[in-house]
Design an enzyme around this catalytic site. Structure first.
Site: not given
Ligand code: API
Length: 283
Positions: A75, A168, A217, A226, A229
């Site tokens: 994260c 992703h 997400e 994100c 991301g």
């Protein structure tokens, strides 16, 4: 049981952060779900758990749980909140820390001006390792990248697939505000070609150093930002020949910056981390 927590966000991607070094964190699945619920509990996109490291060369271990309760590998926005949390709580006097995650070691750093930069992982670009099942698909070469055809809800899209430790699928769109994120995001997230599901990114290129990004997400739905991301989108944009490092990433919840020197190099993510309030919940 009573549980102390800190509510934080990174560009609007919000977290419940828990010190599991100084308090016992034995929650049932129902208690986890309640903690993450925005009505029956505190609520957050992810729950971040601070633990002692297992390896000798790290300062902390960092566990990440999506709102749906699933534990995940990485994260980016959370790693900035992490370094701010452990610094504010006096759990370390270091400004640069080595943190074990499910996807390897990352190094968040609290700069003197309060900015936070994280050395994320080296992106994994081999589709099978993302993981993505490309069997039977005709990839479309663009620059150094290969774009893969998906058809969420019958709508043909071309995605880049990148792992930042977590998976992703990034597509370029003409206008993120008009992109069908609520409609096609969940369909991409659960596309069977992603055996671990996937975070679905929608990127609008504003210039070679600036993009707008929305991400649906995995396990949390669309978030206001994100971090991984943003990293995956910039890596894909650079490989497609659309972007030059560093890149400003404008998310709905705030601004991030991503730098990447190319294949084999780690990605650097910079951005805000904010402590909103301290709390205690009875679960
Ligand atoms: N939903 C992500 C985890 C959180 C990533 C995001 N909040 C970030 O800042 O990188 C996943 O399931 O891989």
């Amino acid at each position: 049981m009573k549980l102390k927590f800190t509510k934080m966000h990174g560009a609007g991607n919000d977290f419940v952060v828990i010190d599991a070094i100084n308090q016992d964190l034995a929650l049932t699945p129902e208690q986890w779900r309640r903690l993450g619920d925005r009505r029956f509990g505190v609520g957050a996109d992810q729950i971040l758990v601070v633990q002692k490291p297992e390896g000798a060369d790290c300062d902390f271990r960092y566990r990440i749980f999506n709102q749906d309760g699933g534990e995940v590998e990485q994260c980016g926005n959370g790693s900035r909140a992490f370094v701010k949390f452990v610094t504010e709580k006096g759990l370390t006097d270091k400004r640069s820390i080595r943190v074990e995650t499910m996807a390897g070691v990352i190094t968040p750093r609290l700069e003197d001006d309060g900015a936070i930069t994280v050395e994320m992982s080296v992106p994994v670009l081999e589709p099978a390792l993302v993981p993505f099942d490309s069997a039977g698909l005709a990839g479309v070469a663009e620059g150094r990248d290969t774009l893969w055809p998906l058809a969420p809800g019958g709508q043909a899209v071309l995605v880049s697939v990148v792992s930042m430790g977590n998976p992703h699928a990034v597509q370029v769109v003409a206008d993120v505000e008009r992109a069908p994120v609520p409609e096609t995001g969940p369909l991409i997230e659960s596309d069977p070609r992603f055996p671990k599901r996937v975070n679905a990114g929608f990127m609008q290129v504003l210039g070679r150093g600036h993009v707008k990004l929305r991400v649906f997400e995995r396990g949390a739905g669309e978030t206001l930002a994100c971090g991984t991301g943003a990293c995956a989108a910039v890596v894909a944009g650079i490989r497609r020949g659309l972007l030059d490092s560093p890149v400003r990433v404008s998310a709905r919840g705030g601004e991030l910056s991503v730098a990447w020197a190319g294949e084999g190099a780690p990605v650097f993510l910079s951005g805000p981390a904010v402590t909103v309030y301290e709390g205690e919940i009875t679960l």
